[in-house]
Design an enzyme around this catalytic site. Structure first.
Site, PDB file in Angstrom:
ATOM      1  CG  ASP A   1      45.590  48.501  35.037  1.00 22.82           C
ATOM      2  OD1 ASP A   1      45.129  47.992  33.848  1.00 22.82           O
ATOM      3  OD2 ASP A   1      45.506  49.736  35.099  1.00 22.82           O
TER       4      ASP A   1
ATOM      5  CD  GLU B   1      47.705  52.734  43.027  1.00 22.16           C
ATOM      6  OE1 GLU B   1      47.002  52.948  42.160  1.00 22.16           O
ATOM      7  OE2 GLU B   1      47.834  51.508  43.199  1.00 22.16           O
TER       8      GLU B   1
ATOM      9  CE1 TYR C   1      41.322  55.069  35.058  1.00 22.41           C
ATOM     10  CE2 TYR C   1      42.252  55.206  37.099  1.00 22.41           C
ATOM     11  CZ  TYR C   1      42.331  54.853  36.104  1.00 22.41           C
ATOM     12  OH  TYR C   1      43.421  53.836  35.476  1.00 22.41           O
TER      13      TYR C   1
ATOM     14  CG  ASN D   1      46.399  48.174  45.488  1.00 22.84           C
ATOM     15  OD1 ASN D   1      46.796  49.092  45.834  1.00 22.84           O
ATOM     16  ND2 ASN D   1      45.947  47.869  44.356  1.00 22.84           N
TER      17      ASN D   1
END
Ligand SMILES: *[C@@H]1O[C@H](CO)[C@@H](O)[C@H](O)[C@H]1NC(C)=O
Ligand SMILES: *[C@@H]1O[C@H](CO)[C@@H](O)[C@H](O)[C@H]1NC(C)=O
Ligand SMILES: *[C@@H]1O[C@H](CO)[C@@H](O)[C@H](O)[C@H]1NC(C)=O
Ligand SMILES: *[C@@H]1O[C@H](CO)[C@@H](O)[C@H](O)[C@H]1NC(C)=O
Ligand SMILES: *[C@@H]1O[C@H](CO)[C@@H](O)[C@H](O)[C@H]1NC(C)=O
Ligand SMILES: *[C@@H]1O[C@H](CO)[C@@H](O)[C@H](O)[C@H]1NC(C)=O
Ligand SMILES: *[C@@H]1O[C@H](CO)[C@@H](O)[C@H](O)[C@H]1NC(C)=O
Length: 638
Positions: A203, A544, A512, A452
Site C-alpha cells: 500500500d 502499526e 479495518y 512486513n
C-alpha cells in the site's frame, strides 16, 4: 538474544554475492559480468576522490518495442526531457504516460574524469539505488546490472575511462514488479488498450527512478573495501571489535585507532582485525548519541600509507531478556512511527530538507525511534539517525508477500509455485545480504525486520522463512531479528513467529475491523495482545496502528476519518498497551500521509499520517506529544 560472539560474526563476514541471476524479463538473465564486491560507501580522503553526479540528466522512456534492443539503449539520447537526480521520475513531468509507465526508462549524462586522477588507481561508479533494476553503461559498454531497488551497486570502470577524458554515462532503470522481485507484483495487459499494467500488493506508490545519489570515485588498487565493527561494554570500558578487509591486500598492514568527539585518540591497534578498548567510554544512547571515529590506515610493503577510511561508530549493546528490549542493559520502550520515503513531487527522492525536518518533528513529538518501513532507507538517513541518537528498526523490502490479506482462510494462497516461490526466496536472501552488508555498522540499527505482513498463517510460510531467519542470524549474531505480523496470522495461526526474537504486530481493530466501534476494538485488541504475550513470552512492539484521517475534518462524535477519531483511537490503544506487561514499544502508522496506487479505498493516498504529506500536524500530534514526552526514552517499562 544470545550474547554476541565476534568470532561467529566475523567468521561469516557478509560476503556479498553477485546479484542472483533473476531471469525476470525479456532481457533474460542479468549480465554475465563478474560483479565487484560492493565497497564501503565512498568517501574522500588523501588517498581517494569522490565526485557527485547528481543534477539534471537527460531522460526518456524506453518504448516497449525497444525492450529487447538493449544495445541501442546507450546511444546518445536526443530528448527535451531532463530529470533531476535524486528523485523518482513519476511526479516530475506533466505527462501521464511517464507517470504510469511500466518498463524501462533511461537517464543519461556526460561525465568528465578529473585530469588529476592517478592511472594507478581504480575508478568506480556507484548508484545508491535504482528502483527496481538498474543497468549502467559507460559509452556503449554495459558495466553493471542490479536487481533490488533500495540498495547500492557499483561498476569498476578503470579499464574503460581515462583521467581527463569524458564518457557518456547511461543508467537504464526498470520499475517492473513480478514474483521474482521484492516487493512482488504482477504485470498484465489491458484487454481494451493493450497497455501493460502493473499491480502490486503493498500500500504505497511504486515510485521509480534514481531516487538517491550517483557517484564516480577513485580508490587505490590496495584499498579498504569493507569494515565490520561490533561493540560491547565491560564495566566502564567500551570495546570495539573490528575487522578490516583490504582489496588486493597481500603485503599490506593495517593500523586502526579510535578518536573521540573532542578529537582525542583514545585507543589504537595494529592488524586487520582485533579489538580496541576505551576506558570510561561514552556510550551511544537513544536521544544522546555519542560517536567515535574509527580510523583505519593501510600501509604497503614499504610502509607507505596507501589508503585510509573513517567510520563513525557508537559504542552500545543490545539484548533481549524476557519481555524487555535492552539497550546498554536498560529497558528501552520504542515510541515513534513507521515512516516512508515519500514527499510531494520528488516521490522517494532523497531531500535533505525533509530529512532534517522529519527528525525535528520526531524529536518534537517525543519519538525515539522509527522503522524503515518497507525498504532500506537512504544511507544519509541512516548516518543522520546515528548522529541524532534515533533508534532504527531496519527493514528489507519484503512487503506484499500476502495475496489474500484481510481475507482470512478464504483468501488465495500466497506461498505457491506460481506466486511467492523459491525464486522470490532467492531474491529475498539477496535483499537480506545487501541490507546487512550496507547497514551492519550503524549504532542506530538495533533490530532487523526481514518482512512486513507476509501470509505467515500459511503452511508454506514456514519453509519459506526458515532459511531466511537462519541467514539473518548467520550474517549478524549481534542484533535481534523480527518481522511485522499481520492480523490474519493471529497468535494461534502464525507459523513462523518462533524463528524470531521480538514480536512486532500491525493491528487495525477499530479501523479495518470493528470499524468505528472503539469499545469492541478495545476488547479485540486486548485479547490479541494477551494471546501473543502468553504464547510468545518476549517483547511486543505494536509496529502499526492507525486510521485514515482527513486533516481539517472535525466531528462532535468521533466518526472515522475525523481528527477526533484518530485521537480517540490512539488513546484506546494506549490504554491497552499500558495494561500489557510485555509491551516494549508503539509505532503509529504512519508518520505522515503518503502516496499509494490508485484504488477505490484511497483518495490521493494513504491518510494515516499524524502529519500531512506537507508535514503539518493533525490534532492527534498533540496527544502523542503529551504521552511520549511525559516519559523519557528509558524507564517507562521498568
Ligand atoms: C523480446 O524477446 C522475447 C524472447 O526473446 C520475446 O518473447 C518478446 O516478445 C520480445 N519482446 C519484444 C517487445 O520484442
Ligand atoms: C508524454 O511522454 C511521452 C513519452 O516521452 C511522449 O511520447 C508524449 O508525447 C508525451 N505527451 C505529452 C502530451 O507531452
Ligand atoms: C587488484 O589489482 C589488480 C591490478 O593490480 C586489478 O586488476 C584488480 O582489479 C585489483 N582488485 C581489486 C579488488 O581492486
Ligand atoms: C602503525 O602502528 C605501528 C605500531 O604502533 C607504528 O609503529 C607505525 O608507525 C604505525 N604506522 C602508521 C602509518 O601510523
Ligand atoms: C534477565 O533478567 C532477569 C530478571 O530481571 C535477571 O535475573 C537475569 O540476570 C537477566 N539475564 C541477563 C542475561 O541479563
Ligand atoms: C520450493 O522448492 C521445493 C523443492 O523444489 C518445493 O517442494 C516447494 O514447493 C517450492 N516452494 C514454492 C513456494 O514454490
Ligand atoms: C485465529 O485465526 C484462525 C484462522 O483464521 C481462527 O480460526 C481463530 O479463531 C483465530 N483465533 C483468534 C483468537 O482470533
Amino acid at each position: 538474544m544470545a550474547t554476541m560472539s565476534i568470532s561467529r560474526l566475523l567468521s561469516t563476514v557478509l560476503p556479498l554475492l553477485a546479484p542472483v541471476a533473476l531471469a525476470q524479463d525479456d532481457q533474460g538473465s542479468l549480465l554475465d559480468v563478474e560483479q565487484p564486491l560492493i565497497n564501503l560507501r565512498p568517501q574522500r580522503s588523501s588517498y581517494r576522490d569522490l565526485i557527485n553526479l547528481d543534477g539534471l540528466w537527460k531522460f526518456a522512456l524506453i518504448p516497449e518495442a525497444e525492450r529487447n534492443a538493449t544495445e541501442s539503449w546507450s546511444e546518445p539520447l536526443s530528448t527535451d526531457l531532463e530529470c533531476p537526480v535524486p528523485a523518482s521520475y513519476n511526479d516530475i513531468f506533466v505527462n501521464q504516460s511517464i507517470h504510469d509507465h511500466v518498463g524501462w526508462v533511461r537517464y543519461q549524462r556526460d561525465v568528465l574524469v578529473p585530469r588529476g586522477w592517478s592511472p594507478d588507481d581504480r575508478f568506480l561508479l556507484r548508484a545508491e539505488s535504482a528502483t527496481h533494476r538498474g543497468r549502467i553503461y559507460v559509452n556503449d559498454r554495459p558495466v553493471a546490472d542490479h536487481q533490488g531497488g533500495y540498495t547500492p551497486f557499483e561498476a569498476d570502470i578503470t579499464d574503460l575511462v581515462a583521467a581527463g577524458e569524458h564518457f557518456r554515462l547511461t543508467i537504464a532503470v526498470n520499475n517492473e514488479l513480478t514474483y521474482e522481485t521484492l516487493p512482488p507484483g504482477e504485470i498484465s495487459v489491458d484487454e481494451y488498450t493493450g497497455e501493460r499494467k502493473q499491480t502490486y500488493f503493498h500500500d504505497f506508490y511504486n515510485y521509480a527512478g534514481l531516487a538517491r545519489s550517483v557517484w564516480i570515485y577513485s580508490v587505490p588498487q590496495q584499498h579498504i573495501e569493507d569494515i565490520t565493527l561490533v561493540t560491547d561494554v565491560d564495566g566502564d570500558t567500551g570495546i570495539v571489535h573490528y575487522d578490516v578487509e583490504v582489496a588486493n591486500g597481500s603485503g599490506t598492514r593495517v593500523n586502526v585507532s579510535l578518536v573521540d568527539e573532542d578529537g582525542q585518540m583514545v585507543a589504537e591497534c595494529t592488524g586487520s582485525s582485533g579489538e580496541l578498548r576505551v576506558e570510561s567510554a561514552r556510550l551511544w544512547q537513544p536521544g544522546a548519541a555519542y560517536l567515535y571515529q574509527f580510523q583505519a590506515t593501510v600501509m604497503d610493503a614499504s610502509d607507505d600509507v596507501v589508503d585510509s577510511y573513517t567510520l563513525a561508530t557508537g559504542i552500545r549493546t543490545i539484548s533481549v531478556n524476557g519481555t524487555k528490549f535492552l539497550i546498554n542493559g536498560r529497558p528501552f520502550y520504542f515510541t515513534g512511527f513507521g515512516k516512508h520515503e515519500d514527499t510531494p513531487i520528488r516521490g522517494k527522492g532523497l531531500d535533505e530538507s525533509y530529512m532534517v525536518h522529519d527528525f525535528q518533528l520526531l524529536n518534537w513529538i517525543g519519538a525515539n525511534s522509527f522503522r524503515t518501513s518497507h525498504y532500506p532507507y537512504s544511507e544519509d538517513v541512516m548516518n543522520f539517525a546515528d548522529r541524532q541518537g534515533m533508534v532504527v528498526i531496519d527493514e528489507t523490502t519484503a512487503v506484499g508477500l500476502n495475496l489474500g490479506i484481510g481475507q482470512g482462510p478464504a483468501g488465495p494462497e500466497t506461498f505457491r509455485p506460481d506466486a511467492i516461490n523459491n525464486v522470490t526466496q532467492t531474491a529475498h536472501k539477496q535483499a537480506i545480504r545487501e541490507l546487512f552488508r550496507r547497514d551492519k555498522n550503524h549504532a542506530s540499527v538495533v533490530m532487523w525486520s526481514i518482512a512486513n505482513e507476509p501470509a505467515a498463517q500459511e503452511d508454506g510460510a514456514r519453509p519459506y522463512f526458515e532459511p531466511l531467519a537462519e541467514l539473518a542470524r548467520e550474517l549478524d549474531s549481534t542484533r535481534p531479528i523480527t518481522y511485522a505480523n499481520q492480523g490474519d496470522a493471529n497468535f494461534t495461526a502464525d507459523k513462523i513467529a518462533d524463528f524470531f526474537d521480538v514480536t512486532m504486530l500491525n493491528r487495525y481493530y477499530g479501523w479495518y475491523e470493528q470499524t468505528g466501534d472503539l469499545a469492541a476494538a478495545e476488547i479485540a485488541l486486548e485479547e490479541s495482545l494477551q494471546g501473543w504475550e502468553q504464547t510468545y513470552p518476549r517483547p511486543i512492539i505494536m509496529s502499526e496502528y492507525g486510521v485514515d484521517t482527513i486533516a481539517g475534518l472535525h466531528a462532535i462524535d468521533p466518526v472515522p476519518f475525523s481528527e477526533e477519531f484518530q485521537t480517540e483511537y490512539l488513546e484506546m490503544y494506549h490504554r491497552v498497551f499500558d495494561r500489557t506487561k510485555a509491551m516494549a514499544g508503539e509505532h503509529v502508522w504512519n508518520f505522515a500521509d503518503f502516496q499509494t496506487s490508485i484504488g477505490v479505498r484511497r483518495v490521493d493516498g494513504n491518510k494515516k499520517g499524524i502529519f500531512t504529506r506537507e508535514r503539518r500536524p493533525k490534532s492527534a500530534a498533540q496527544a502523542l506529544k503529551s504521552r511520549w514526552t511525559a516519559r523519557n526514552a528509558f524507564g517507562w517499562s521498568e
